[in-house]
Each structure stands twice: as C-alpha cells, then as structure tokens.
Design a protein around this motif. Structure first.
Motif, PDB file in Angstrom:
ATOM      1  N   LYS A 136     -61.681  35.970 -59.244  1.00 47.49           N
ATOM      2  CA  LYS A 136     -63.006  35.857 -58.899  1.00 47.49           C
ATOM      3  C   LYS A 136     -63.831  37.332 -58.961  1.00 47.49           C
ATOM      4  O   LYS A 136     -64.902  36.839 -59.170  1.00 47.49           O
ATOM      5  CB  LYS A 136     -62.847  35.538 -57.302  1.00 47.49           C
ATOM      6  N   GLU A 137     -63.147  38.302 -58.729  1.00 53.81           N
ATOM      7  CA  GLU A 137     -64.183  39.307 -58.608  1.00 53.81           C
ATOM      8  C   GLU A 137     -64.305  39.702 -60.096  1.00 53.81           C
ATOM      9  O   GLU A 137     -65.686  40.039 -60.544  1.00 53.81           O
ATOM     10  CB  GLU A 137     -63.704  40.591 -58.099  1.00 53.81           C
ATOM     11  N   LEU A 138     -63.531  39.456 -61.306  1.00 60.34           N
ATOM     12  CA  LEU A 138     -63.823  39.584 -62.429  1.00 60.34           C
ATOM     13  C   LEU A 138     -65.044  38.640 -62.912  1.00 60.34           C
ATOM     14  O   LEU A 138     -65.796  38.953 -63.969  1.00 60.34           O
ATOM     15  CB  LEU A 138     -62.750  39.444 -63.428  1.00 60.34           C
ATOM     16  N   THR A 139     -64.863  37.487 -62.501  1.00 59.51           N
ATOM     17  CA  THR A 139     -65.912  36.556 -62.848  1.00 59.51           C
ATOM     18  C   THR A 139     -67.262  36.823 -62.350  1.00 59.51           C
ATOM     19  O   THR A 139     -68.301  36.640 -62.945  1.00 59.51           O
ATOM     20  CB  THR A 139     -65.375  35.063 -62.162  1.00 59.51           C
ATOM     21  N   GLY A 140     -67.210  37.442 -61.284  1.00 57.52           N
ATOM     22  CA  GLY A 140     -68.457  37.952 -60.678  1.00 57.52           C
ATOM     23  C   GLY A 140     -69.098  38.920 -61.550  1.00 57.52           C
ATOM     24  O   GLY A 140     -70.278  39.095 -61.925  1.00 57.52           O
ATOM     25  N   TYR A 141     -68.291  39.988 -62.147  1.00 57.42           N
ATOM     26  CA  TYR A 141     -68.626  40.952 -62.860  1.00 57.42           C
ATOM     27  C   TYR A 141     -69.177  40.411 -64.311  1.00 57.42           C
ATOM     28  O   TYR A 141     -70.250  40.968 -64.714  1.00 57.42           O
ATOM     29  CB  TYR A 141     -67.561  42.146 -63.059  1.00 57.42           C
ATOM     30  N   CYS A 142     -68.490  39.457 -64.699  1.00 49.50           N
ATOM     31  CA  CYS A 142     -68.792  39.057 -65.897  1.00 49.50           C
ATOM     32  C   CYS A 142     -70.106  38.267 -65.947  1.00 49.50           C
ATOM     33  O   CYS A 142     -70.851  38.014 -66.932  1.00 49.50           O
ATOM     34  CB  CYS A 142     -67.461  38.328 -66.690  1.00 49.50           C
ATOM     35  N   TYR A 143     -70.117  37.505 -64.888  1.00 49.75           N
ATOM     36  CA  TYR A 143     -71.357  36.782 -64.790  1.00 49.75           C
ATOM     37  C   TYR A 143     -72.803  37.760 -64.797  1.00 49.75           C
ATOM     38  O   TYR A 143     -73.661  37.398 -65.169  1.00 49.75           O
ATOM     39  CB  TYR A 143     -71.482  36.035 -63.247  1.00 49.75           C
ATOM     40  N   ARG A 144     -72.524  38.736 -63.893  1.00 46.57           N
ATOM     41  CA  ARG A 144     -73.582  39.845 -64.095  1.00 46.57           C
ATOM     42  C   ARG A 144     -73.961  40.257 -65.341  1.00 46.57           C
ATOM     43  O   ARG A 144     -75.226  40.345 -65.872  1.00 46.57           O
ATOM     44  CB  ARG A 144     -73.363  40.707 -62.709  1.00 46.57           C
ATOM     45  N   MET A 145     -72.799  40.400 -66.128  1.00 47.83           N
ATOM     46  CA  MET A 145     -73.012  41.001 -67.370  1.00 47.83           C
ATOM     47  C   MET A 145     -73.631  39.899 -68.262  1.00 47.83           C
ATOM     48  O   MET A 145     -74.791  40.378 -69.200  1.00 47.83           O
ATOM     49  CB  MET A 145     -71.926  41.481 -68.109  1.00 47.83           C
ATOM     50  N   LEU A 146     -73.289  38.618 -68.162  1.00 41.27           N
ATOM     51  CA  LEU A 146     -73.803  37.745 -69.392  1.00 41.27           C
ATOM     52  C   LEU A 146     -74.771  36.610 -68.834  1.00 41.27           C
ATOM     53  O   LEU A 146     -75.410  36.206 -69.663  1.00 41.27           O
ATOM     54  CB  LEU A 146     -71.980  36.936 -69.706  1.00 41.27           C
TER      55      LEU A 146
ATOM     56  N   SER B  26     -74.294  33.909 -67.511  1.00 42.29           N
ATOM     57  CA  SER B  26     -73.976  32.589 -67.519  1.00 42.29           C
ATOM     58  C   SER B  26     -72.682  32.079 -66.690  1.00 42.29           C
ATOM     59  O   SER B  26     -71.763  32.898 -67.110  1.00 42.29           O
ATOM     60  CB  SER B  26     -73.628  32.056 -69.224  1.00 42.29           C
ATOM     61  N   ALA B  27     -72.615  31.117 -65.955  1.00 38.54           N
ATOM     62  CA  ALA B  27     -71.520  30.961 -65.271  1.00 38.54           C
ATOM     63  C   ALA B  27     -70.348  30.515 -66.191  1.00 38.54           C
ATOM     64  O   ALA B  27     -69.155  31.016 -66.097  1.00 38.54           O
ATOM     65  CB  ALA B  27     -71.700  29.762 -64.410  1.00 38.54           C
ATOM     66  N   PHE B  28     -70.583  29.587 -67.052  1.00 37.80           N
ATOM     67  CA  PHE B  28     -69.523  29.069 -68.121  1.00 37.80           C
ATOM     68  C   PHE B  28     -68.978  30.421 -69.301  1.00 37.80           C
ATOM     69  O   PHE B  28     -67.940  30.329 -69.352  1.00 37.80           O
ATOM     70  CB  PHE B  28     -70.223  28.044 -68.913  1.00 37.80           C
ATOM     71  N   GLU B  29     -69.936  31.364 -69.546  1.00 35.56           N
ATOM     72  CA  GLU B  29     -69.549  32.240 -70.451  1.00 35.56           C
ATOM     73  C   GLU B  29     -68.661  33.339 -69.570  1.00 35.56           C
ATOM     74  O   GLU B  29     -67.885  33.787 -70.059  1.00 35.56           O
ATOM     75  CB  GLU B  29     -70.723  32.919 -71.009  1.00 35.56           C
ATOM     76  N   ALA B  30     -69.231  33.421 -68.435  1.00 34.21           N
ATOM     77  CA  ALA B  30     -68.246  34.361 -67.486  1.00 34.21           C
ATOM     78  C   ALA B  30     -66.827  33.888 -67.376  1.00 34.21           C
ATOM     79  O   ALA B  30     -66.034  34.649 -67.573  1.00 34.21           O
ATOM     80  CB  ALA B  30     -68.987  34.441 -66.123  1.00 34.21           C
ATOM     81  N   GLU B  31     -66.655  32.601 -67.227  1.00 28.90           N
ATOM     82  CA  GLU B  31     -65.221  31.937 -66.782  1.00 28.90           C
ATOM     83  C   GLU B  31     -64.501  31.996 -68.340  1.00 28.90           C
ATOM     84  O   GLU B  31     -63.510  32.279 -68.281  1.00 28.90           O
ATOM     85  CB  GLU B  31     -65.352  30.551 -66.468  1.00 28.90           C
ATOM     86  N   ASP B  32     -65.172  31.900 -69.417  1.00 30.94           N
ATOM     87  CA  ASP B  32     -64.634  32.246 -70.707  1.00 30.94           C
ATOM     88  C   ASP B  32     -64.325  33.643 -70.656  1.00 30.94           C
ATOM     89  O   ASP B  32     -62.946  33.904 -71.477  1.00 30.94           O
ATOM     90  CB  ASP B  32     -65.512  31.788 -71.737  1.00 30.94           C
ATOM     91  N   ALA B  33     -65.052  34.557 -70.517  1.00 31.18           N
ATOM     92  CA  ALA B  33     -64.738  35.928 -70.607  1.00 31.18           C
ATOM     93  C   ALA B  33     -63.537  36.102 -69.918  1.00 31.18           C
ATOM     94  O   ALA B  33     -62.737  37.087 -70.242  1.00 31.18           O
ATOM     95  CB  ALA B  33     -66.184  36.597 -70.363  1.00 31.18           C
ATOM     96  N   VAL B  34     -63.457  35.943 -68.661  1.00 30.03           N
ATOM     97  CA  VAL B  34     -62.408  36.024 -67.817  1.00 30.03           C
ATOM     98  C   VAL B  34     -61.046  35.379 -68.351  1.00 30.03           C
ATOM     99  O   VAL B  34     -59.992  36.281 -68.381  1.00 30.03           O
ATOM    100  CB  VAL B  34     -62.775  35.769 -66.366  1.00 30.03           C
ATOM    101  N   GLN B  35     -61.160  34.264 -68.660  1.00 25.38           N
ATOM    102  CA  GLN B  35     -60.053  33.669 -69.318  1.00 25.38           C
ATOM    103  C   GLN B  35     -59.424  34.506 -70.703  1.00 25.38           C
ATOM    104  O   GLN B  35     -58.131  34.780 -70.759  1.00 25.38           O
ATOM    105  CB  GLN B  35     -60.328  32.450 -69.743  1.00 25.38           C
ATOM    106  N   ASP B  36     -60.270  34.955 -71.483  1.00 25.49           N
ATOM    107  CA  ASP B  36     -60.160  35.779 -72.461  1.00 25.49           C
ATOM    108  C   ASP B  36     -59.406  37.161 -72.017  1.00 25.49           C
ATOM    109  O   ASP B  36     -58.577  37.539 -72.445  1.00 25.49           O
ATOM    110  CB  ASP B  36     -61.179  36.205 -73.485  1.00 25.49           C
ATOM    111  N   THR B  37     -59.981  37.904 -70.854  1.00 25.67           N
ATOM    112  CA  THR B  37     -59.517  39.053 -70.565  1.00 25.67           C
ATOM    113  C   THR B  37     -58.023  38.757 -69.915  1.00 25.67           C
ATOM    114  O   THR B  37     -57.122  39.693 -70.361  1.00 25.67           O
ATOM    115  CB  THR B  37     -60.321  39.520 -69.026  1.00 25.67           C
ATOM    116  N   MET B  38     -57.695  37.567 -69.319  1.00 29.75           N
ATOM    117  CA  MET B  38     -56.385  37.152 -68.676  1.00 29.75           C
ATOM    118  C   MET B  38     -55.415  37.221 -69.786  1.00 29.75           C
ATOM    119  O   MET B  38     -54.173  37.718 -70.059  1.00 29.75           O
ATOM    120  CB  MET B  38     -56.206  36.131 -67.702  1.00 29.75           C
ATOM    121  N   VAL B  39     -55.984  36.388 -70.996  1.00 31.79           N
ATOM    122  CA  VAL B  39     -54.836  36.137 -72.197  1.00 31.79           C
ATOM    123  C   VAL B  39     -54.592  37.265 -72.882  1.00 31.79           C
ATOM    124  O   VAL B  39     -53.408  37.807 -73.038  1.00 31.79           O
ATOM    125  CB  VAL B  39     -55.394  35.183 -73.169  1.00 31.79           C
TER     126      VAL B  39
END
Length: 328
Positions: A19-29, A31-44
C-alpha cells in the motif's frame, strides 16, 4: 525453519509494503493504474532477486530503491500527466467545445484506501492526505523525475538526506541541491489549501449533503451558493475547463443538461470528498455509471469540481456498484 516457511515470511514481508509503495508510485506517476503496475513489477523484481538482498539496508529501503528505478524507467518516455487547467486557459462557456485528449495525458484519481497506510498520528494522516490531492500531485508532475523522487522521499515520507542519497546512489549534497530546486519549482505551482475529507466534520457533512441535494435536484441557485466565486470545473478526458458561477451554470444548463436526474453516491478520492455520479439508464430503468466527481473544499465552500467521465474505468477501482436500481 524450512525453506517454504522462509519464502512465506518473505512474501508476507513484501506484501506488507504494497500500500505505501502504491502511494509512492502514484505520486511519482500520477496514474492509479500505472502505480499498481509499478508496484507489481517491484514485487516481481524483488522476489526474483531476493538472493541479492544482503540485509545491508532494511527491506523497506530496498523495495523503495527498486520502486524508484521502476518509476524512473516508466517516466523516461517523457509523458507528464496533468489536469486540464495545466494545459489550457479557462474557456468562456459561449466558446466551449469538447475536445478529447489521449488517456495518457490525464492525471488520474485514486481511492484513498489503495494508497494511504493506516497511521495513528493525526498530523501524519493530514500530510499523507495532502500529498495525494489532485492539485498537489499535478504540481509534482512538473518536476524532473529525480527531483520528484527526492521531494516525495524527503518532504512526504520524511526520509533523511543520507537515506535518499543511498537509495539514489548519489551524494547528500546532490540530494539537498535537488530538494532545494524541487521546492523552488513547486512553489511556483503550489496548490491552495483545502479541507481533507473528514466524515467526522459536521460542517463538511452538511456542505456535502447540500451539494447532493442541489445536484440531484439540478438546482443551480442552490449549487452556486456552495461554490467559491472562482470555482473551477473540469471534465477529463476533455481539455475544456470552466471558471466562475456564470460559466459553470451556463454549461450545466446547456451541454451539461444530460446530468439532470442523476444520483450521487459518496466516496473519497485523493484525500478529498468525492461522489460516484450515476446517470438515468438508457432503458429508462435504474441508473448507469457516468462520472467520478472529486471535490476540492476550502473554507466551507467548494473550490473545484473535477468530473472524471470514463466511469467504467474508475468505478471498479473504487469498488462502486455497476448500476443503481430505481429504488436506490
């Protein structure tokens, strides 16, 4: 401990930061959908490279390093998400035309629950909410990507300069310089203060109840009584935006007349009050998704109404009903 148990513990540890990574990526990008994609990529990436994690930094710092690199890679295309008011001047209603721009253009709304971790300190909660406001995230998008990362890590997440320097493989002096430049740039586009969504605030709840009554009743006199004189209205994916009572009412009673008879369902987005707008169904029965409305409230009045019109894109993200019955 077995290898399977160790793997499960690590997976649980990674997921605890989603969740906190999604918030960080959302502020960076932006986009809610791109943030979730970025976090998923991060986890992988983290899972695939766990053997390289030697524990010299915390798991959290390591994940933020990966997430930052993922975001920087995604931002290399040079696209900057924005609000309509960042791209054009306000349009007088007499000249208003609906011109759509590509989806990649627009700053996207995000549900609070996907990006705001639970924190006990009310002051921390206020900072978290303020830092996902549409206007604030739009201002962030004007910064170069690395300055954006530095400002978010230092000002929003309260990382120390040395920690940010280690994450970005740079010096403390470079981090401090980037932060100074980012602050100066952000000051040029600093959003005005707003009141965060607060279900415990009786005055705000009365304001929102009056807004629902005015909108659903399509009472423009009652609606404008709730708006600041210089209130704005935007409608992504269209680049048109309006400012002031006369132009907003002119639009609502012209092209916007299609909104008459709508129903509103409360939600929250970007730390602000929001509503799901349902339009009377084409079959004459029930109500269909039409727009997600995000409000900016300040000093007891509404300063902005942002209508995100691609409702079928937003409503599932916010967990909103696909349709309302006539009895709802």
């Amino acid at each position: 401990m077995s290898d399977q148990a160790t793997a499960q513990d690590l997976e649980s540890g990674l997921e605890g930061y989603r969740k906190e990574l999604t918030g960080y990526c959302y502020r960076m990008l932006g986009s809610a959908f791109e943030a979730e994609d970025a976090v998923q990529d991060t986890m992988v990436r983290a899972w695939k490279n766990l053997e390289k994690f030697e524990g010299r930094s915390s798991l959290r710092s390591w994940l933020y390093r990966i997430a930052t690199n993922v975001c920087l890679d995604m931002l290399h295309a040079g696209n900057r998400r924005a609000r309509p008011m960042d791209l054009t001047e306000a349009t007088p209603v007499a000249q208003a035309r609906l011109t759509a721009r590509p989806e990649i253009t627009w700053l996207e709304p995000v549900p609070d629950g996907r990006v705001l971790p639970s924190v006990a300190d009310p002051a921390d909660t206020a900072v978290e909410r303020e830092s996902i406001r549409l206007a604030f995230v739009a201002a962030l998008q004007r910064l170069p990507a690395k300055q954006r990362a530095v400002l978010i890590l230092r000002e929003v997440l309260a990382w120390k300069a040395a920690e940010v320097a280690e994450l970005l493989d740079t010096s403390v002096a470079s981090v401090n310089s980037a932060l100074q430049r980012a602050r100066a740039s952000l000051a040029e586009y600093a959003p005005s203060d707003s009141d965060p969504a607060d279900p415990l605030d009786e005055e705000q709840q009365k304001l929102l109840e009056r807004y629902v009554a005015a909108f659903e009743g399509y009472d423009m006199t009652a609606l404008t009584a709730l708006l600041h004189e210089d209130a704005t209205m935007s409608m992504p994916p269209y680049d048109l935006w309006l400012r002031g009572h006369d132009d907003i009412v002119g639009w609502m009673l012209g092209v916007g007349e299609v909104c008459r008879g709508s129903k509103l369902v409360p939600t929250v987005a970007n730390g602000s009050p929001a509503f799901a707008q349902y339009h009377p169904g084409q079959d004459g029965e029930g109500y269909e998704p039409w727009a997600l409305i995000v409000l900016e409230v300040a000093d007891g009045r509404i300063g902005a109404m942002d209508f995100f019109l691609d409702a079928k894109r937003w409503f599932p993200l916010f967990g909103l009903p696909e349709r309302l019955s006539s009895g709802d």
